[in-house]
Design an enzyme around this catalytic site. Structure first.
Site, PDB file in Angstrom:
ATOM      1  CG  ASN A 142      -2.102  -0.918   1.014  1.00  0.00           C
ATOM      2  OD1 ASN A 142      -2.955  -0.650   0.179  1.00  0.00           O
ATOM      3  ND2 ASN A 142      -2.124  -2.021   1.730  1.00  0.00           N
ATOM      4  CG  HIS A 192       8.327  -0.124   3.761  1.00  0.00           C
ATOM      5  ND1 HIS A 192       7.860  -1.177   3.017  1.00  0.00           N
ATOM      6  CD2 HIS A 192       7.658  -0.165   4.926  1.00  0.00           C
ATOM      7  CE1 HIS A 192       6.940  -1.822   3.714  1.00  0.00           C
ATOM      8  NE2 HIS A 192       6.803  -1.236   4.877  1.00  0.00           N
TER       9      HIS A 192
HETATM   10  N1  LIG Z   1      -1.602   2.417   3.907  1.00  0.00           N
HETATM   11  C1  LIG Z   1      -0.689   1.661   4.510  1.00  0.00           C
HETATM   12  O1  LIG Z   1       0.475   2.046   4.650  1.00  0.00           O
HETATM   13  C2  LIG Z   1      -1.086   0.321   5.058  1.00  0.00           C
HETATM   14  C3  LIG Z   1      -0.250  -0.327   5.965  1.00  0.00           C
HETATM   15  C4  LIG Z   1      -0.645  -1.534   6.476  1.00  0.00           C
HETATM   16  C5  LIG Z   1      -1.833  -2.122   6.080  1.00  0.00           C
HETATM   17  N2  LIG Z   1      -2.607  -1.502   5.162  1.00  0.00           N
HETATM   18  C6  LIG Z   1      -3.873  -2.105   4.685  1.00  0.00           C
HETATM   19  O2  LIG Z   1      -4.892  -1.844   5.620  1.00  0.00           O
HETATM   20  C7  LIG Z   1      -5.881  -2.873   5.551  1.00  0.00           C
HETATM   21  C8  LIG Z   1      -6.148  -3.432   6.950  1.00  0.00           C
HETATM   22  O3  LIG Z   1      -4.966  -4.033   7.445  1.00  0.00           O
HETATM   23  P1  LIG Z   1      -5.012  -4.963   8.756  1.00  0.00           P
HETATM   24  O4  LIG Z   1      -3.611  -5.356   9.023  1.00  0.00           O
HETATM   25  O5  LIG Z   1      -5.814  -4.317   9.815  1.00  0.00           O
HETATM   26  O6  LIG Z   1      -5.816  -6.243   8.176  1.00  0.00           O
HETATM   27  P2  LIG Z   1      -6.568  -7.370   9.024  1.00  0.00           P
HETATM   28  O7  LIG Z   1      -6.631  -8.568   8.122  1.00  0.00           O
HETATM   29  O8  LIG Z   1      -5.955  -7.543  10.353  1.00  0.00           O
HETATM   30  O9  LIG Z   1      -8.043  -6.777   9.208  1.00  0.00           O
HETATM   31  C9  LIG Z   1      -8.914  -6.549   8.137  1.00  0.00           C
HETATM   32  C10 LIG Z   1     -10.338  -6.723   8.636  1.00  0.00           C
HETATM   33  O10 LIG Z   1     -11.231  -6.275   7.625  1.00  0.00           O
HETATM   34  C11 LIG Z   1     -12.278  -7.220   7.445  1.00  0.00           C
HETATM   35  N3  LIG Z   1     -12.743  -7.120   6.065  1.00  0.00           N
HETATM   36  C12 LIG Z   1     -12.111  -7.545   4.941  1.00  0.00           C
HETATM   37  N4  LIG Z   1     -12.831  -7.246   3.855  1.00  0.00           N
HETATM   38  C13 LIG Z   1     -13.948  -6.618   4.283  1.00  0.00           C
HETATM   39  C14 LIG Z   1     -15.070  -6.044   3.634  1.00  0.00           C
HETATM   40  N5  LIG Z   1     -15.192  -6.100   2.295  1.00  0.00           N
HETATM   41  N6  LIG Z   1     -16.028  -5.457   4.376  1.00  0.00           N
HETATM   42  C15 LIG Z   1     -15.918  -5.393   5.741  1.00  0.00           C
HETATM   43  N7  LIG Z   1     -14.886  -5.945   6.427  1.00  0.00           N
HETATM   44  C16 LIG Z   1     -13.898  -6.536   5.705  1.00  0.00           C
HETATM   45  C17 LIG Z   1     -11.653  -8.567   7.795  1.00  0.00           C
HETATM   46  O11 LIG Z   1     -12.633  -9.513   8.186  1.00  0.00           O
HETATM   47  C18 LIG Z   1     -10.711  -8.176   8.926  1.00  0.00           C
HETATM   48  O12 LIG Z   1     -11.332  -8.274  10.195  1.00  0.00           O
HETATM   49  C19 LIG Z   1      -5.313  -3.937   4.581  1.00  0.00           C
HETATM   50  O13 LIG Z   1      -5.854  -3.761   3.289  1.00  0.00           O
HETATM   51  C20 LIG Z   1      -3.827  -3.622   4.570  1.00  0.00           C
HETATM   52  O14 LIG Z   1      -3.205  -4.046   3.394  1.00  0.00           O
HETATM   53  C21 LIG Z   1      -2.263  -0.285   4.658  1.00  0.00           C
END
Ligand SMILES: NC(=O)c1ccc[n+]([C@@H]2O[C@H](COP(=O)([O-])OP(=O)(O)OC[C@H]3O[C@@H](n4cnc5c(N)ncnc54)[C@H](O)[C@@H]3O)[C@@H](O)[C@H]2O)c1
Length: 251
Positions: A174, A204
């Site tokens: 991301n 990174h």
């Molecule tokens: N911008 C950044 O720098 C950055 C950094 C780290 C993570 N992220 C992103 O942030 C997001 C969350 O990361 P995380 O580590 O908390 O993930 P995680 O897997 O721990 O949690 C994600 C949650 O979202 C739920 N979910 C998935 N799809 C869904 C939908 N369509 N509707 C409702 N709920 C849904 C899942 O059931 C889960 O509980 C991921 O996409 C990750 O890649 C971004």
């Protein structure tokens, strides 16, 4: 009155945000929405919603997405017709259809999409020299498990434009989307993704060059509860919520 925030996706990042929102008297938790019912069973029924339409009807001041790229593609264009939104799964914007739909919704409604710096830093610097940039090259190194791999030795698993990386590694790069959006775009920004069994942190680097000179960014992020995710992502998302709340946009 407290600023109300709804959270889509209550995993590693969303779980952290919910706790921070609950502890801050100037914020209120408007709703939680997660497709995995186990994640929301500890919350009072009145704040658990089961669809994006129900979430929108709650009229939060800000809706935060911490779920997945698919969630951004599916929900953001609709949410942004009604409410400001902050997204973590920034790589979704590498999808041209999603980017177009989000921009159209924002233009029409006047609502805003916020993108926190997430697991990277220095986004302000990249943006400041945006028009002078010639080259942006990134390297992301993670333990194999967090890339869904089982490599026994250090392996370059991808090298190329950020746009394709976001599609191939929707949970892991991301930051390349964040850098692309603030800099020279998804096609000119290049990224190398390395799986390293010896890596204990997510590293990174960003090297940016242009007529202004050069700069080099390096972040070694401690993984959060979710090994693909660096803990700074959640911290920066909460910081962005607070800046949106007080209206001071130091973006
Ligand atoms: N911008 C950044 O720098 C950055 C950094 C780290 C993570 N992220 C992103 O942030 C997001 C969350 O990361 P995380 O580590 O908390 O993930 P995680 O897997 O721990 O949690 C994600 C949650 O979202 C739920 N979910 C998935 N799809 C869904 C939908 N369509 N509707 C409702 N709920 C849904 C899942 O059931 C889960 O509980 C991921 O996409 C990750 O890649 C971004």
């Amino acid at each position: 009155m407290a600023f109300s925030v709804g959270v889509i996706g209550v995993g590693a990042i969303g779980g952290y945000l919910v706790e921070k929102i609950k502890r801050d008297k100037t914020l209120s938790l408007c709703f939680v929405f997660d497709t995995d019912q186990r994640k929301v069973k500890k919350f009072p029924k009145r704040i658990v919603v089961n669809s994006i339409e129900e979430a929108i009807r709650k009229k939060a001041g800000l809706i935060v997405e911490s779920a997945s790229q698919q969630a951004v593609a599916d929900y953001a264009p609709n949410v942004l017709k009604h409410t400001d939104m902050l997204i973590l799964s920034v790589g979704a914007l590498a999808g041209r259809k999603t980017e177009k739909a989000i921009k159209a919704a924002c233009r029409k409604s006047g609502r805003r999409l916020f993108v926190p710096s997430g697991s990277i830093i220095g986004v302000d610097g990249i943006r400041a020299v945006k028009r002078l940039l010639r080259k942006v090259e990134m390297v992301t190194t993670k333990p194999p498990k967090s890339l869904g791999r089982h490599d026994r030795k250090k392996t370059v698993v991808y090298s190329g434009p950020a746009r394709r990386a976001c599609a191939l590694f929707p949970r892991s790069v991301n930051i390349s989307a964040t850098i692309s959006l603030n800099g020279i775009g998804f096609d000119k920004t290049k990224i190398k993704v390395i799986s390293d069994p010896k890596a204990i942190v997510n590293t990174h680097t960003v090297q940016a060059e242009g007529s202004f000179g050069k700069f080099f960014i390096r972040v070694e992020g401690q993984p959060s509860k979710n090994p693909s995710t660096s803990s700074t992502a959640a911290i920066s998302a909460f910081d962005t919520i607070k800046r949106v709340q007080c209206g001071i946009n130091l973006f």
